[in-house]
Write an enzyme that holds these catalytic residues in place. Structure first.
Site, PDB file in Angstrom:
ATOM      1  N   GLU A 466       0.843  -1.148   0.084  1.00  0.00           N
ATOM      2  CA  GLU A 466      -0.048  -0.159   0.143  1.00  0.00           C
ATOM      3  C   GLU A 466       0.855   1.242  -0.056  1.00  0.00           C
ATOM      4  O   GLU A 466       0.518   2.340  -0.507  1.00  0.00           O
ATOM      5  CB  GLU A 466      -1.055  -0.179   1.197  1.00  0.00           C
ATOM      6  CG  GLU A 466      -2.049  -1.203   1.336  1.00  0.00           C
ATOM      7  CD  GLU A 466      -2.631  -1.350  -0.065  1.00  0.00           C
ATOM      8  OE1 GLU A 466      -2.829  -0.359  -0.800  1.00  0.00           O
ATOM      9  OE2 GLU A 466      -2.925  -2.412  -0.421  1.00  0.00           O
ATOM     10  N   HIS A 472       3.476   6.599  -5.264  1.00  0.00           N
ATOM     11  CA  HIS A 472       2.911   6.895  -6.520  1.00  0.00           C
ATOM     12  C   HIS A 472       2.052   8.147  -6.416  1.00  0.00           C
ATOM     13  O   HIS A 472       2.254   9.039  -7.392  1.00  0.00           O
ATOM     14  CB  HIS A 472       2.222   5.918  -7.372  1.00  0.00           C
ATOM     15  CG  HIS A 472       2.128   5.803  -8.551  1.00  0.00           C
ATOM     16  ND1 HIS A 472       1.257   4.730  -9.265  1.00  0.00           N
ATOM     17  CD2 HIS A 472       2.539   6.507  -9.513  1.00  0.00           C
ATOM     18  CE1 HIS A 472       1.465   4.838 -10.521  1.00  0.00           C
ATOM     19  NE2 HIS A 472       2.501   6.124 -10.746  1.00  0.00           N
TER      20      HIS A 472
END
Length: 672
Positions: A466, A472
């Site tokens: 996660e 990102h």
């Protein structure tokens, strides 16, 4: 005044959780939809010649406050829901769907977009602007902009039905999960279960004002029970309860909903000129076509099946020694743990003291600093939606980069699993780089009065997974919010998450943080070595399991005609037959709780986990060949992460790696 309708007066304009009341949502949505529609009207009624700036850019930046409130509301509906929030969701979803349809089918707006698109050669657009123009035009066409009025109305109704039914699907799964618990008063029934897990079960019983122990279907409760409980009959009972989630013919049954959802998706695809829903979805993915996906999955199946068969034979011989002639799916975790212990002398409960949650979090923070120059500082004054949540200010070279919310423990109002999401996207406007607000939500075991939250090794990799998604989002550096962070092709989105998991198996990195929470002792070298060796333990089985989910998803979305004559259970068994390693049970089915494809965004896209594994294995191989903390390669990878959806993903990947990803990298990592 409604707190939700104006820009938030909070640090970094963060969500004002401490001031929001449930009754604020509906009026806020209505007011913000109206404001957003006025922004669209301004674009449509602008008397000037349509240009990239006054049409495409203006549209990309519209509806900012509505997006913020939608993110808050629907994230809470997953992480901190209630009956009231679920009722509001049922009311709000069709309103939002109608609003989206209204925009996507606004003929005057589309005519302006089409004019700019048709005349794009006359604009001197950079790469990101070209991507925004192409994606905007394509998005409208795929939303029915070229349909006649009658078909536009049909599409609008289908979209609204899909929105409501997928919401209902998720609510049914949550209710079905929460509805079951097993109350145990005889400690002998819990033989084999480690003390720390028993303590957790006792706490659950206490919260329900019961004596003894309580097991639920929440993962931190269910998985340890299936892994350690020696009582085979109880394992069977609880596995059956888990397999019956939304598949028992009761109030929360999802079987009819599945058929309705799949039929609606097929109707949508046909209306838009596609053969089936998978065809529609995959046009916008790296894979491009259902045929390519099926070929990809079958190629992996052929390679992995002999390994999986061999693994199951090993487990069966262990079970036979215990007098079990026919091993069942509910025996798998128990005997896999026995075999893992025999092979690697690794036991989750022995490892857990070396992985207290705070230590693991510090490790992933430290890795982010080493690779990307990020630092994390807890900020207590930033509002949060639950006392368990922590908020961190993320900086790069001393400059504010992002907010990160972390929410780690199970609650009644939180759905199962783990996910990353965002409250605010990154974008640049009027000379300002507006930074993102990212959230990680998990379901790890809660600390008790005597013990901190201790993670299984699988939970360690979940946190890294996660966090890969979070990076990102946090490192995003694009012009437009719609191309920012994780706004990439769906079969590319799992690369950053799966890539980061690789570090968990590297002895060089593990030694920096795997320390006993009481003694400070570093995890012994032989155990670190065994963790590295165990990376591929049951890899054949896991690969077949993932391929099974991928084939099930792809078949559901390409063969909708078969729904008429067969039940969901029959189809599930048929589509996954080649990947089944144990007898199937007529009383259980996983499709009715397969939220990824019936509630989340993985419809006709579940294959992307395996697809992205090829990418992540190939990407990490590049690091392994040059040093896992190599600064030059980390800098190139950071460019890939920060670019979001501004470039074609294959181009992004080749810029980073120098070549296309090779499936051999995955096969080498998985099977040697």
């Amino acid at each position: 005044m409604n707190i939700l309708t104006e820009k938030f007066i909070t640090p970094y304009h963060s969500a004002p959780f401490d001031q929001i009341k449930n009754e604020d949502y509906l009026p806020a949505f209505k007011e913000l939809i109206q404001k957003s529609e006025e922004e669209i009207d301004a674009i449509v009624n602008n008397p000037e010649e349509p240009t990239f700036e006054n049409v495409i850019e203006a549209l990309a930046y519209s509806g900012e406050q509505l997006d913020a409130v939608s993110n808050i509301f629907f994230n809470l509906n997953s992480a901190e829901t209630s009956d009231e929030i679920q009722e509001i969701a049922q009311e709000v979803s069709p309103i939002l769907t109608e609003y989206s349809s209204k925009i996507s089918q606004n003929e005057a707006l589309f005519n302006k977009i089409k004019k700019v698109y048709d005349e794009k050669e006359k604009y001197n657009l950079n790469e990101e602007q070209q991507m925004l123009l192409n994606e905007t035009y394509k998005g409208f066409v795929r939303s029915g902009a070229l349909l006649n009025e009658e078909d536009k109305e049909k599409l609008k109704k289908i979209s609204m039905d899909l929105s409501l039914k997928s919401l209902q699907f998720g609510q049914n799964v949550l209710a079905s999960t929460n509805n079951y618990f097993k109350h145990i008063t005889n400690k002998e029934d819990l033989a084999g279960i480690p003390e720390a897990i028993l303590e957790q079960y006792a706490e659950e019983a206490k919260e329900r004002n019961l004596e003894g122990w309580v097991i639920t279907l929440q993962y931190p409760s269910y998985i340890p029970f299936m892994t350690y409980a020696e009582n085979r009959e109880l394992r069977k009972e609880i596995a059956l309860a888990n397999g019956k989630k939304s598949f028992d013919g009761g109030e929360f049954d999802n079987q009819n909903l599945i058929k309705e959802l799949l039929n609606l998706k097929q109707q949508k695809a046909e209306l838009l000129g596609y053969k089936d829903y998978a065809d529609y979805v995959l046009e916008e993915r790296m894979a491009k076509s259902p045929t390519k996906v099926i070929d990809f999955l079958n190629e992996l199946l052929t390679k992995a099946k002999p390994y999986a068969d061999k693994e199951i034979e090993e487990l069966k011989s262990l079970a036979k020694a215990d007098g079990i002639d026919e091993m069942q799916a509910y025996d798998h975790a128990f005997y896999a743990e026995k075999l893992r212990k025999a092979k690697y002398d690794l036991n989750d409960e022995e490892l857990k003291p070396y992985f207290p949650l705070e230590q693991v979090q510090e490790a992933v923070f430290g890795l982010s600093k080493q690779l990307f120059g990020l630092t994390f500082e807890e900020r207590n004054e930033i509002p949060k939606y639950h006392e368990d949540v922590k908020v961190y200010e993320v900086k790069e070279n001393g400059e504010y980069k992002s907010l990160l919310y972390v929410d780690y423990f199970p609650r009644k109002g939180k759905r199962a699993g783990a996910w990353m999401t965002s409250y605010k996207n990154q974008y640049k406007k009027d000379g300002e780089n507006s930074r993102p607000h990212i959230s990680i939500v998990c379901n790890f075991s809660k600390p008790t009065k005597d013990t901190p939250s201790l993670l299984t090794f699988q939970e360690v990799t979940t946190l890294f997974h996660e966090f890969g998604h979070a990076l990102h989002g946090m490192l995003a550096n694009t012009q437009y919010p719609t191309l920012s962070g994780t706004s990439v092709k769906w079969d590319f989105v799992e690369l950053p998450s799966q890539f980061l998991e690789n570090f968990c198996y590297e002895p060089e990195f593990l030694k920096t943080f795997a320390k006993h929470y009481k003694t400070g002792e570093i995890l012994p070298d032989e155990k670190i070595e065994k963790i590295a060796q165990s990376k591929n333990f049951m890899e054949g089985y896991q690969t077949l399991r993932q391929i099974g989910f991928g084939l099930l998803d792809m078949n559901y979305h390409t063969k909708v005609g078969e729904l008429e004559s067969k039940s969901v259970k029959e189809l599930e068994d048929y589509y996954t037959k080649a990947t089944q390693l144990y007898p199937t049970n007529p009383e259980t089915a996983m499709s009715p709780s397969f939220s990824h494809i019936f509630q989340g965004g993985y419809s006709a896209g579940y294959y992307s986990y395996k697809w992205a594994e090829v990418l992540d294995a190939d990407a990490f191989q590049y690091f392994k060949e040059n040093g896992i903390f190599n600064p030059e390669i980390a800098a190139k990878y950071k460019v890939l992460l920060s670019s979001g959806g501004t470039k074609d993903p294959m181009e992004l990947y080749k810029n980073f790696r120098g070549s296309e990803p090779k499936v051999e990298s995955l096969l080498k990592r998985a099977f040697g």
